[in-house]
Design a protein around this motif. Sequence first.
Motif, PDB file in Angstrom:
ATOM      1  N   GLU A  12       1.126 -10.014 -10.708  1.00 53.46           N
ATOM      2  CA  GLU A  12      -0.401  -9.955 -10.089  1.00 53.46           C
ATOM      3  C   GLU A  12      -0.222 -10.982  -8.862  1.00 53.46           C
ATOM      4  O   GLU A  12      -0.935 -10.458  -7.760  1.00 53.46           O
ATOM      5  CB  GLU A  12      -1.405 -10.570 -11.252  1.00 53.46           C
ATOM      6  N   PHE A  27      -0.689  -1.736 -10.141  1.00 56.38           N
ATOM      7  CA  PHE A  27      -1.520  -2.080  -9.137  1.00 56.38           C
ATOM      8  C   PHE A  27      -2.915  -2.181  -9.711  1.00 56.38           C
ATOM      9  O   PHE A  27      -4.117  -2.509  -8.838  1.00 56.38           O
ATOM     10  CB  PHE A  27      -1.553  -0.920  -7.810  1.00 56.38           C
ATOM     11  N   THR A  28      -3.164  -1.897 -11.059  1.00 53.59           N
ATOM     12  CA  THR A  28      -4.662  -2.040 -11.322  1.00 53.59           C
ATOM     13  C   THR A  28      -4.745  -3.233 -12.258  1.00 53.59           C
ATOM     14  O   THR A  28      -5.688  -4.211 -12.483  1.00 53.59           O
ATOM     15  CB  THR A  28      -5.478  -0.742 -11.775  1.00 53.59           C
ATOM     16  N   PRO A  40      -1.639  -5.377 -13.913  1.00 53.08           N
ATOM     17  CA  PRO A  40      -0.098  -5.466 -14.198  1.00 53.08           C
ATOM     18  C   PRO A  40      -0.049  -6.416 -15.537  1.00 53.08           C
ATOM     19  O   PRO A  40      -1.044  -7.337 -15.772  1.00 53.08           O
ATOM     20  CB  PRO A  40       0.257  -6.395 -12.994  1.00 53.08           C
ATOM     21  N   GLN A  52       0.913  -1.168  -0.009  1.00 52.98           N
ATOM     22  CA  GLN A  52      -0.133   0.022  -0.164  1.00 52.98           C
ATOM     23  C   GLN A  52       1.013   1.334   0.008  1.00 52.98           C
ATOM     24  O   GLN A  52       0.612   2.233  -0.569  1.00 52.98           O
ATOM     25  CB  GLN A  52      -0.955   0.171   1.322  1.00 52.98           C
ATOM     26  N   ILE A 105       1.265  -8.983  -5.681  1.00 56.52           N
ATOM     27  CA  ILE A 105       0.670  -7.821  -5.205  1.00 56.52           C
ATOM     28  C   ILE A 105      -0.568  -8.223  -4.514  1.00 56.52           C
ATOM     29  O   ILE A 105      -1.072  -7.612  -3.727  1.00 56.52           O
ATOM     30  CB  ILE A 105       0.615  -6.394  -6.142  1.00 56.52           C
ATOM     31  N   THR A 106      -1.278  -9.348  -5.248  1.00 56.84           N
ATOM     32  CA  THR A 106      -2.679  -9.605  -4.630  1.00 56.84           C
ATOM     33  C   THR A 106      -2.282 -10.651  -3.379  1.00 56.84           C
ATOM     34  O   THR A 106      -3.292 -11.299  -2.980  1.00 56.84           O
ATOM     35  CB  THR A 106      -3.398 -10.520  -5.465  1.00 56.84           C
ATOM     36  N   GLY A 107      -0.932 -11.038  -3.003  1.00 62.75           N
ATOM     37  CA  GLY A 107      -0.831 -12.012  -1.982  1.00 62.75           C
ATOM     38  C   GLY A 107      -1.039 -13.297  -2.223  1.00 62.75           C
ATOM     39  O   GLY A 107      -1.265 -14.381  -1.363  1.00 62.75           O
ATOM     40  N   ARG A 108      -1.122 -13.807  -3.265  1.00 67.33           N
ATOM     41  CA  ARG A 108      -1.157 -15.315  -3.945  1.00 67.33           C
ATOM     42  C   ARG A 108       0.076 -15.892  -4.210  1.00 67.33           C
ATOM     43  O   ARG A 108      -0.071 -16.817  -5.080  1.00 67.33           O
ATOM     44  CB  ARG A 108      -2.210 -15.297  -5.125  1.00 67.33           C
ATOM     45  N   PHE A 109       1.193 -15.361  -3.644  1.00 67.28           N
ATOM     46  CA  PHE A 109       2.532 -15.918  -4.357  1.00 67.28           C
ATOM     47  C   PHE A 109       2.903 -17.205  -3.698  1.00 67.28           C
ATOM     48  O   PHE A 109       2.328 -17.390  -2.643  1.00 67.28           O
ATOM     49  CB  PHE A 109       3.720 -14.814  -3.700  1.00 67.28           C
TER      50      PHE A 109
END
Lengths: 252, 226
Positions: free
Chosen positions: A244, A235-236, A238, A208, A247-251
């Motif tokens: 993606e 951030f909208t 990629p 953020q 940044i969306t925490g799905r790594f």
Amino acid sequence: MKNLKIHTENMYLYYGSKMALNNVSIEIPENKVTALIGPSGCGKSTFLRSLNRMNDLIDSVKIEGNIFIDDINIYDKNIDVVNLRKKVGMVFQKSNPFAKSIFENVAYGPRINGINNNNELTEIVEKSLQNAAIWDEVKDRLHDSALGLSGGQQQRLCIARTLAVNPEVILMDEPASALDPISTSKIEELIVQLKENYTIVIVTHNMQQAARISDDTAFFYLGELIEFGKTKKIFTNPDKKQTEDYITGRFG
Amino acid sequence: MEKYRIFDNELEKLTERVVKMSHLVEEQISNAILALNNYDIELAKHVIENDNKVDKLDVKIDKLCQKIFALQQPVATDLRYIISSLKINNDLERIGDHAVNIAKRIDALSDYTNFSKEFGVDEVANKTVLLYKDVDQLIKTHNLVLASDIFQNAIIIKDSCHKISEKIIEEMMQQKEVIVVATNIMIIVNLIERIASYSTNVAESIIFVVEGKIVKHQKKIEEEID
């Protein structure tokens, strides 16, 4: 057309035999905030430190490729590293004021650069503290120990100390990660103000924060620059799936 | 990883609610058009009563989106999905309202039950039901082939609506005694046209989720740029 401040070409960095940066080419614009994001160990801090040759202090480091600041190759043999670090200042994760007064912390850099005139020093200290948005909080206690300041104030003092030697680029390595939300927001506002006069490159784990303050974002993974672009685009929408996922925490 | 799981649960919940909303609205349109074509006052009443369910779900979806924005700070596809869910929800609620408004006008047509058929309103109304079935499928599948079908069919429907309205005006000028019923039919035709319009909005929102492109107002914007 934006002006380029920093650019790298096919840059590789090794710690011994371990490759930490793999063919990084990037163009960082002047007077913008560029955020470097990526999981721990992805090479973002290594990259940041290579921009003012902080990695020179580690014996096993070997660098290939080119890093230019204002079109000057900073790894050129003729480069004066001290001058380079004056031009490219750095703020670290943990604030590290000297065990001296607030005044002396800021005056330290100018002094070792040969400025000894008290009036001149006072002027530089005041201006630097003002630009670091801490003047009003410390102006009546300039000769108190810097160690008595709060964490957030200490970090802004360190920024003032960096500004005092008149840099063009400021590198920041997670400058607000140890601070509470109010101090963090002061640092963030300060960064946005500072970009008027400086080029800022910041490493952050706070997505953020990167989204709030940066103009451009670079995503690093396993030593590679995966994606670099406008922060609002990254951030909208990629381009790369890895970006993606990160940044969306799905790594992973 | 914790955030990932909670967040994904919230997104699943949102998807379930939007799909449910879409089903409800599909039922409302189908019933409103059926009531119109058959002059079925009881079915029309049922549509009016069911609006409450649509409204309640509308608020639930809004609240869930607010919660996700506040607590999960979504980015990238997640951000686009939640923005679009809010807009789709709004469009579906409007479509639902229009179905109710059609149902409310049916009673006024009872003295002239053939009037609507004469002008082909039943035909365009049936096409709108089919159009909405595509919208419902698009919401469930995100299959963009459906989006282009929706754009094309909505244009056909809107065109038919304009033509019907012109014919009705001509009829009103010739036969003053039909003015009241004809006005009601005109309003219904206008509501059908609006449903087609909102259907294209939904398709635009789904394109935004899938491709990140803003396609609304494109024609107007291109013309301005030219």
